[in-house]
Design a protein around this motif. Structure first.
Motif, PDB file in Angstrom:
ATOM      1  N   UNK A 262       0.830  -1.202   0.000  1.00 14.97           N
ATOM      2  CA  UNK A 262       0.000   0.000   0.000  1.00 14.97           C
ATOM      3  C   UNK A 262       0.866   1.255   0.000  1.00 14.97           C
ATOM      4  N   UNK A 263       1.914   1.253   0.829  1.00 13.04           N
ATOM      5  CA  UNK A 263       2.808   2.409   0.912  1.00 13.04           C
ATOM      6  C   UNK A 263       3.495   2.643  -0.426  1.00 13.04           C
ATOM      7  N   UNK A 264       3.979   1.586  -1.042  1.00 13.04           N
ATOM      8  CA  UNK A 264       4.759   1.714  -2.268  1.00 13.04           C
ATOM      9  C   UNK A 264       3.900   2.041  -3.485  1.00 13.04           C
ATOM     10  N   UNK A 265       2.579   1.979  -3.328  1.00 18.16           N
ATOM     11  CA  UNK A 265       1.675   2.303  -4.434  1.00 18.16           C
ATOM     12  C   UNK A 265       1.195   3.747  -4.396  1.00 18.16           C
ATOM     13  N   UNK A 266       1.706   4.551  -3.497  1.00 12.96           N
ATOM     14  CA  UNK A 266       1.225   5.921  -3.366  1.00 12.96           C
ATOM     15  C   UNK A 266       1.472   6.728  -4.646  1.00 12.96           C
ATOM     16  N   UNK A 267       0.455   7.462  -5.106  1.00 15.33           N
ATOM     17  CA  UNK A 267       0.616   8.282  -6.303  1.00 15.33           C
ATOM     18  C   UNK A 267       0.908   9.750  -6.005  1.00 15.33           C
ATOM     19  N   UNK A 268       1.119  10.094  -4.740  1.00 20.69           N
ATOM     20  CA  UNK A 268       1.309  11.487  -4.336  1.00 20.69           C
ATOM     21  C   UNK A 268       2.638  11.625  -3.593  1.00 20.69           C
ATOM     22  N   UNK A 269       3.191  12.841  -3.507  1.00 22.23           N
ATOM     23  CA  UNK A 269       4.452  13.036  -2.787  1.00 22.23           C
ATOM     24  C   UNK A 269       4.262  12.949  -1.275  1.00 22.23           C
ATOM     25  N   UNK A 270       5.330  12.554  -0.585  1.00 17.34           N
ATOM     26  CA  UNK A 270       5.299  12.395   0.868  1.00 17.34           C
ATOM     27  C   UNK A 270       6.466  13.133   1.502  1.00 17.34           C
ATOM     28  N   UNK A 271       6.182  13.908   2.525  1.00 21.91           N
ATOM     29  CA  UNK A 271       7.209  14.565   3.337  1.00 21.91           C
ATOM     30  C   UNK A 271       7.346  13.790   4.631  1.00 21.91           C
ATOM     31  N   UNK A 272       8.555  13.355   4.945  1.00 18.41           N
ATOM     32  CA  UNK A 272       8.853  12.624   6.165  1.00 18.41           C
ATOM     33  C   UNK A 272       9.655  13.534   7.097  1.00 18.41           C
ATOM     34  N   UNK A 273       9.200  13.683   8.343  1.00 16.62           N
ATOM     35  CA  UNK A 273       9.894  14.519   9.320  1.00 16.62           C
ATOM     36  C   UNK A 273      10.182  13.692  10.566  1.00 16.62           C
ATOM     37  N   UNK A 274      11.454  13.627  10.932  1.00 12.64           N
ATOM     38  CA  UNK A 274      11.887  12.896  12.123  1.00 12.64           C
ATOM     39  C   UNK A 274      12.619  13.845  13.057  1.00 12.64           C
ATOM     40  N   UNK A 290      12.022   6.098   4.123  1.00 12.67           N
ATOM     41  CA  UNK A 290      12.214   6.864   2.897  1.00 12.67           C
ATOM     42  C   UNK A 290      12.574   5.954   1.721  1.00 12.67           C
ATOM     43  N   UNK A 291      13.332   4.899   1.991  1.00 10.71           N
ATOM     44  CA  UNK A 291      13.733   3.993   0.906  1.00 10.71           C
ATOM     45  C   UNK A 291      12.557   3.206   0.348  1.00 10.71           C
ATOM     46  N   UNK A 292      11.436   3.161   1.099  1.00  8.47           N
ATOM     47  CA  UNK A 292      10.269   2.390   0.669  1.00  8.47           C
ATOM     48  C   UNK A 292       9.111   3.266   0.187  1.00  8.47           C
ATOM     49  N   UNK A 293       9.151   4.553   0.495  1.00  5.87           N
ATOM     50  CA  UNK A 293       8.043   5.446   0.133  1.00  5.87           C
ATOM     51  C   UNK A 293       8.386   6.164  -1.167  1.00  5.87           C
ATOM     52  N   UNK A 294       7.588   6.005  -2.210  1.00  2.00           N
ATOM     53  CA  UNK A 294       7.897   6.676  -3.477  1.00  2.00           C
ATOM     54  C   UNK A 294       7.740   8.188  -3.378  1.00  2.00           C
ATOM     55  N   UNK A 295       8.564   8.888  -4.142  1.00  4.12           N
ATOM     56  CA  UNK A 295       8.504  10.351  -4.221  1.00  4.12           C
ATOM     57  C   UNK A 295       8.463  10.984  -2.833  1.00  4.12           C
ATOM     58  N   UNK A 296       9.403  10.572  -1.981  1.00  5.13           N
ATOM     59  CA  UNK A 296       9.421  11.068  -0.605  1.00  5.13           C
ATOM     60  C   UNK A 296      10.673  11.887  -0.327  1.00  5.13           C
ATOM     61  N   UNK A 297      10.556  12.789   0.613  1.00  5.12           N
ATOM     62  CA  UNK A 297      11.666  13.595   1.103  1.00  5.12           C
ATOM     63  C   UNK A 297      11.748  13.415   2.611  1.00  5.12           C
ATOM     64  N   UNK A 298      12.955  13.374   3.124  1.00  6.48           N
ATOM     65  CA  UNK A 298      13.163  13.176   4.561  1.00  6.48           C
ATOM     66  C   UNK A 298      13.923  14.348   5.150  1.00  6.48           C
ATOM     67  N   UNK A 299      13.417  14.859   6.275  1.00  8.36           N
ATOM     68  CA  UNK A 299      14.099  15.884   7.045  1.00  8.36           C
ATOM     69  C   UNK A 299      14.224  15.385   8.482  1.00  8.36           C
TER      70      UNK A 299
END
Length: 329
Positions: A262-274, A290-299
């Protein structure tokens, strides 16, 4: 005004510029490599926002199918909506730092108290005052809210336990999501490789077991040590909110199983904040995510624990707003 140095690795010079504008000081951007934002501790004189200083006329209760009422606030406006889903220690009242900042940037900001939390009913209860099993799935409550507000598409921000609910909603309603913003969340992913690793970093035992992770006070588990040392007034405000937000006993599972597929099928961008001092979702966990979420950015925001949105609000807000501006204009 205090000085701020931003170290961001990953090619987003706009983040540094945004944070510099927020803080009123210069920022520098280093060579690409890691996704990292460094921020100083808040000054000891930093004053938390008034919990009731909420914009908009809509501080109302939405009737749900089973008769429960869901408390929410809505700043209104014509900007793209941002819906905020709080943690297990939160409510609609915890977003004082974000509400005005996001609204001032042109967004329509909406937050609600999850079922059984401050201002919201738990729904039907048994003779002991405990909510009856499955009195509405959390993702259904979120769906009822956005439907009632006629939100066709929106940005969905989930913090901590709210991130799992957001993931459940996004699995079933991906077509309505502009972007996902995941903040220090364990995610609620059902696959064994994820659950075993995330559970292993916390001491075993139930919440009442001496020595277990959950036996510690919430402020020790969810507020970073740097903030607790530097900002006792802010810590006291966080604790007061947490004490008032404690829910009735309700079912907190999103209500649908979320898997890596389900996570890897996302059609939208994702912002990850840790937060680099988070005991629940450390940076290493988010780098794997981040390695599993498509079109993601990590901060990864420095000197911040699980409640990064509260501990480093200037940095947090700058990262979110820069991401939305860069991706959506």
């Amino acid at each position: 005004m205090f000085s701020r140095r931003v170290i961001f690795h990953g090619g987003a010079a706009g983040v540094a510029a945004t944070l510099a504008a927020c803080s009123g000081s210069d920022a520098d951007t280093r060579e690409p490599g890691n996704d990292y934002v460094a921020a100083p501790p808040q000054p000891r004189t930093f004053t938390p926002p008034d919990e009731l200083d909420l914009l908009g006329e809509s501080r109302v209760a939405l009737p749900l199918a089973d008769g429960a009422r869901l408390y929410y606030w809505d700043t209104g406006g014509r900007g793209s909506p941002i819906v905020l889903v709080h943690a297990a220690t939160g409510s609609a009242y915890v977003w004082g730092y974000q509400q005005r900042a996001f609204a001032a940037a042109g967004y329509r900001v909406i937050a609600y108290s999850r079922r059984g939390y401050r201002g919201s009913d738990a729904g039907p209860v048994d003779e002991n005052g405990r909510a009856l099993a499955r009195t509405g799935r959390p993702l259904d409550d979120l769906a009822a809210l956005v439907d009632a507000l006629d939100l066709e598409r929106f940005h969905l921000l989930g913090h901590a336990g709210g991130g799992g609910i957001a993931n459940g909603y996004m699995k079933q309603h991906a077509d309505r999501i502009l972007s996902a913003i995941s903040v220090t969340a364990i995610q609620g992913i059902a696959d064994a490789d994820w659950t075993q690793a995330t559970n292993a970093i916390r001491a075993p035992g139930g919440s009442a077991d001496v020595g277990s992770f959950n036996s510690n006070p919430p402020e020790l588990r969810e507020v970073g040590p740097s903030y607790r040392w530097a900002n006792p007034k802010g810590l006291a405000a966080w604790v007061a909110l947490e004490r008032s937000n404690r829910p009735m006993s309700v079912d907190h599972a999103a209500g649908v199983e979320v898997t890596w597929a389900d996570i890897e099928a996302r059609p939208f961008p994702t912002l990850l904040i840790a937060g680099d001092a988070d005991l629940y979702a450390p940076p290493s966990m988010y780098r794997y995510l981040k390695s599993r979420v498509p079109d993601s950015e990590l901060y990864v925001i420095s000197e911040a624990g699980h409640s990064v949105y509260w501990e480093q609000p200037v940095t947090f807000n700058g990262v979110v707003l820069e991401f939305l501006k860069r991706r959506f204009g």
